[in-house]
Design a protein around this motif. Structure first.
Motif, PDB file in Angstrom:
ATOM      1  N   MET A   1     -13.649 -60.303 -22.346  1.00 33.45           N
ATOM      2  CA  MET A   1     -14.879 -59.555 -22.094  1.00 33.45           C
ATOM      3  C   MET A   1     -14.934 -59.114 -20.637  1.00 33.45           C
ATOM      4  SD  MET A   1     -18.788 -60.870 -22.575  1.00 33.45           S
ATOM      5  CE  MET A   1     -20.168 -59.946 -21.893  1.00 33.45           C
ATOM      6  N   ILE A   2     -15.100 -57.822 -20.423  1.00 35.32           N
ATOM      7  CA  ILE A   2     -15.164 -57.262 -19.078  1.00 35.32           C
ATOM      8  C   ILE A   2     -16.612 -57.245 -18.600  1.00 35.32           C
ATOM      9  CG2 ILE A   2     -14.733 -55.231 -17.653  1.00 35.32           C
ATOM     10  CD1 ILE A   2     -12.452 -54.516 -19.560  1.00 35.32           C
ATOM     11  N   ILE A   3     -16.836 -57.771 -17.405  1.00 32.47           N
ATOM     12  CA  ILE A   3     -18.179 -57.807 -16.831  1.00 32.47           C
ATOM     13  C   ILE A   3     -18.318 -56.698 -15.806  1.00 32.47           C
ATOM     14  CG2 ILE A   3     -19.862 -59.212 -15.584  1.00 32.47           C
ATOM     15  CD1 ILE A   3     -18.396 -61.675 -16.537  1.00 32.47           C
ATOM     16  N   GLY A   4     -19.364 -55.907 -15.933  1.00 35.67           N
ATOM     17  CA  GLY A   4     -19.616 -54.850 -14.968  1.00 35.67           C
ATOM     18  C   GLY A   4     -20.201 -55.400 -13.680  1.00 35.67           C
ATOM     19  N   ARG A   5     -20.078 -54.653 -12.612  1.00 38.01           N
ATOM     20  CA  ARG A   5     -20.560 -55.097 -11.306  1.00 38.01           C
ATOM     21  C   ARG A   5     -22.039 -55.469 -11.333  1.00 38.01           C
ATOM     22  NH1 ARG A   5     -18.110 -53.669  -6.593  1.00 38.01           N
ATOM     23  NH2 ARG A   5     -20.117 -53.039  -5.692  1.00 38.01           N
ATOM     24  N   ASN A   6     -22.801 -54.732 -12.119  1.00 37.21           N
ATOM     25  CA  ASN A   6     -24.249 -54.945 -12.153  1.00 37.21           C
ATOM     26  C   ASN A   6     -24.713 -55.803 -13.333  1.00 37.21           C
ATOM     27  OD1 ASN A   6     -25.022 -53.423  -9.789  1.00 37.21           O
ATOM     28  ND2 ASN A   6     -24.376 -51.595 -10.936  1.00 37.21           N
ATOM     29  N   ASP A   7     -23.748 -56.300 -14.116  1.00 39.72           N
ATOM     30  CA  ASP A   7     -24.097 -57.215 -15.205  1.00 39.72           C
ATOM     31  C   ASP A   7     -24.417 -58.593 -14.638  1.00 39.72           C
ATOM     32  OD1 ASP A   7     -23.615 -55.232 -17.047  1.00 39.72           O
ATOM     33  OD2 ASP A   7     -21.567 -55.878 -17.469  1.00 39.72           O
ATOM     34  N   LYS A   8     -25.091 -59.419 -15.458  1.00 39.93           N
ATOM     35  CA  LYS A   8     -25.343 -60.794 -15.038  1.00 39.93           C
ATOM     36  C   LYS A   8     -24.019 -61.553 -14.965  1.00 39.93           C
ATOM     37  CE  LYS A   8     -30.054 -61.188 -16.832  1.00 39.93           C
ATOM     38  NZ  LYS A   8     -30.955 -61.899 -17.785  1.00 39.93           N
ATOM     39  N   CYS A   9     -23.912 -62.415 -13.968  1.00 39.90           N
ATOM     40  CA  CYS A   9     -22.668 -63.164 -13.762  1.00 39.90           C
ATOM     41  C   CYS A   9     -22.405 -64.124 -14.919  1.00 39.90           C
ATOM     42  CB  CYS A   9     -22.738 -63.933 -12.441  1.00 39.90           C
ATOM     43  SG  CYS A   9     -21.181 -64.748 -12.006  1.00 39.90           S
ATOM     44  N   TRP A  10     -21.141 -64.355 -15.190  1.00 38.17           N
ATOM     45  CA  TRP A  10     -20.726 -65.253 -16.273  1.00 38.17           C
ATOM     46  C   TRP A  10     -21.152 -66.705 -16.036  1.00 38.17           C
ATOM     47  CZ3 TRP A  10     -17.946 -69.077 -14.046  1.00 38.17           C
ATOM     48  CH2 TRP A  10     -17.213 -68.789 -12.895  1.00 38.17           C
ATOM     49  N   CYS A  11     -21.472 -67.064 -14.792  1.00 39.55           N
ATOM     50  CA  CYS A  11     -21.745 -68.471 -14.478  1.00 39.55           C
ATOM     51  C   CYS A  11     -23.124 -68.923 -14.922  1.00 39.55           C
ATOM     52  CB  CYS A  11     -21.574 -68.722 -12.978  1.00 39.55           C
ATOM     53  SG  CYS A  11     -22.920 -68.084 -11.955  1.00 39.55           S
ATOM     54  N   GLY A  12     -23.992 -67.985 -15.337  1.00 37.37           N
ATOM     55  CA  GLY A  12     -25.327 -68.353 -15.784  1.00 37.37           C
ATOM     56  C   GLY A  12     -26.367 -68.368 -14.684  1.00 37.37           C
ATOM     57  N   SER A  13     -26.019 -67.846 -13.525  1.00 34.87           N
ATOM     58  CA  SER A  13     -26.939 -67.864 -12.385  1.00 34.87           C
ATOM     59  C   SER A  13     -28.050 -66.818 -12.484  1.00 34.87           C
ATOM     60  CB  SER A  13     -26.165 -67.623 -11.088  1.00 34.87           C
ATOM     61  OG  SER A  13     -25.622 -66.301 -11.075  1.00 34.87           O
ATOM     62  N   GLU A  14     -27.898 -65.860 -13.413  1.00 37.54           N
ATOM     63  CA  GLU A  14     -28.814 -64.727 -13.569  1.00 37.54           C
ATOM     64  C   GLU A  14     -28.671 -63.708 -12.445  1.00 37.54           C
ATOM     65  OE1 GLU A  14     -30.716 -64.285 -16.342  1.00 37.54           O
ATOM     66  OE2 GLU A  14     -29.756 -66.119 -17.065  1.00 37.54           O
ATOM     67  N   GLU A  15     -27.751 -63.938 -11.513  1.00 34.59           N
ATOM     68  CA  GLU A  15     -27.475 -62.970 -10.445  1.00 34.59           C
ATOM     69  C   GLU A  15     -26.539 -61.879 -10.961  1.00 34.59           C
ATOM     70  OE1 GLU A  15     -28.484 -62.842  -7.270  1.00 34.59           O
ATOM     71  OE2 GLU A  15     -29.641 -64.693  -7.222  1.00 34.59           O
ATOM     72  N   LYS A  16     -26.577 -60.723 -10.302  1.00 31.94           N
ATOM     73  CA  LYS A  16     -25.619 -59.672 -10.634  1.00 31.94           C
ATOM     74  C   LYS A  16     -24.211 -60.142 -10.269  1.00 31.94           C
ATOM     75  CE  LYS A  16     -28.691 -55.682 -10.217  1.00 31.94           C
ATOM     76  NZ  LYS A  16     -28.955 -54.385  -9.532  1.00 31.94           N
ATOM     77  N   TYR A  17     -23.263 -59.748 -11.104  1.00 28.33           N
ATOM     78  CA  TYR A  17     -21.881 -60.192 -10.925  1.00 28.33           C
ATOM     79  C   TYR A  17     -21.361 -59.868  -9.533  1.00 28.33           C
ATOM     80  CZ  TYR A  17     -16.844 -60.579 -11.964  1.00 28.33           C
ATOM     81  OH  TYR A  17     -15.505 -60.904 -11.964  1.00 28.33           O
TER      82      TYR A  17
END
Length: 288
Positions: A1-17
């Motif tokens: 799964m590719i995460i976009g720069r502005n997507d939520k981070c995979w770590c669960g922090s709710e921050e942008k990637y």
């Protein structure tokens, strides 16, 4: 799964990637391409998880402080277990060892030639004993783990030296924790200090990842060469818990209870355990 720069981070922090783990992932990929063993993302803790692990560790540390205040000759190891259990549950936590794969008590108490996983019972502590009390706590679903050595009354100079050198081995291992270097640096530091003092390092047991589960990756060896093993990166939480024997490192496990390990030669063994967070510029000791 590719995460976009502005997507939520995979770590669960709710921050942008892009503001969280994007640079981290780029650096991890560089090391992986160089042939390093890199940690799976599932064992990288975010800020919220680290905060909850610290809450668990605060209780764990307080338990070991209390044991240090109460422990004395004439006390049974089962009385130590009661102290641990009662304080844990009175603070809304759960003793992690209790019923873990059938373990019957709330902590481990390993005396003299017992290496680890000693089961509290009616053994009465005597003047001159050395004992490791290993405490692990679950608080709001998060785990912490640490152990300390206690010397009962007047111990022999040989026992005192073993306890002190074992703690030094743990400290040497902790001081080797540095992000973007390998776990083998811990192993080498512990083994070098132990053997330079005439002791041996137990092979069968080691440190482990912890936090969201009792035992996670990585396994932390306390013997081995430098620049070996998994890469340490910020957000990893694991224990460093060398078991150092006065004689050789061979052991046997009690056939009756299936848990308690003893030195094969009957000589003394000691252990200290701290729980460590790898930070951006070094480490933080969470449980001790």
């Amino acid at each position: 799964m590719i995460i976009g720069r502005n997507d939520k981070c995979w770590c669960g922090s709710e921050e942008k990637y892009k503001k969280c783990h994007m640079k981290f992932d780029d650096k991890l990929k560089e090391f992986k391409n160089k042939g390093y063993v890199v940690p799976h993302k599932s064992i990288i803790k975010n800020v919220e998880q680290i905060g909850k692990i610290k809450e668990s560790a605060k209780i764990n540390n307080a338990i070991l402080d209390l044991v240090g205040e109460k422990i004395k000759a004439g006390m049974t190891t089962d009385e130590i277990n009661t102290i641990v259990h009662d304080y844990t549950v009175s603070n809304g936590a759960i003793p992690a060892p209790l019923n873990f794969h059938g373990f019957p008590k709330s902590c481990c108490t390993s005396v003299n030639n017992q290496i680890c996983h000693g089961i509290p019972d009616d053994y009465v502590l005597q003047d001159g004993d050395i004992i490791n009390v290993d405490v692990s706590t679950i608080y709001n679903g998060y785990f912490s783990d640490a152990s300390r050595m206690y010397m009962i009354g007047e111990v022999s100079k040989e026992a005192r030296r073993l306890v002190e050198v074992t703690r030094e081995c743990m400290i040497k291992g902790i001081e080797a924790v540095k992000p973007w270097t390998r776990l083998g640096n811990i192993s080498h530091a512990v083994q070098t200090h132990a053997e330079s003092n005439g002791y041996s390092v137990v092979r069968e047991f080691g440190g482990h990842g912890i936090g969201c589960e009792f035992h996670e990756d990585p396994f932390v060896f306390h013997y081995g060469g430098k620049e070996e093993g998994m890469l340490m990166v910020p957000g990893m939480v694991f224990t460093i818990e060398p078991m150092i024997n006065e004689g050789h490192y061979e052991l046997f496990i009690d056939e009756d209870n299936g848990w308690t390990s003893y030195t094969d030669d009957g000589k003394l063994s000691a252990q200290w355990e701290n729980m460590i967070l790898v930070t951006e510029d070094g480490y933080e000791i969470l449980a001790y």
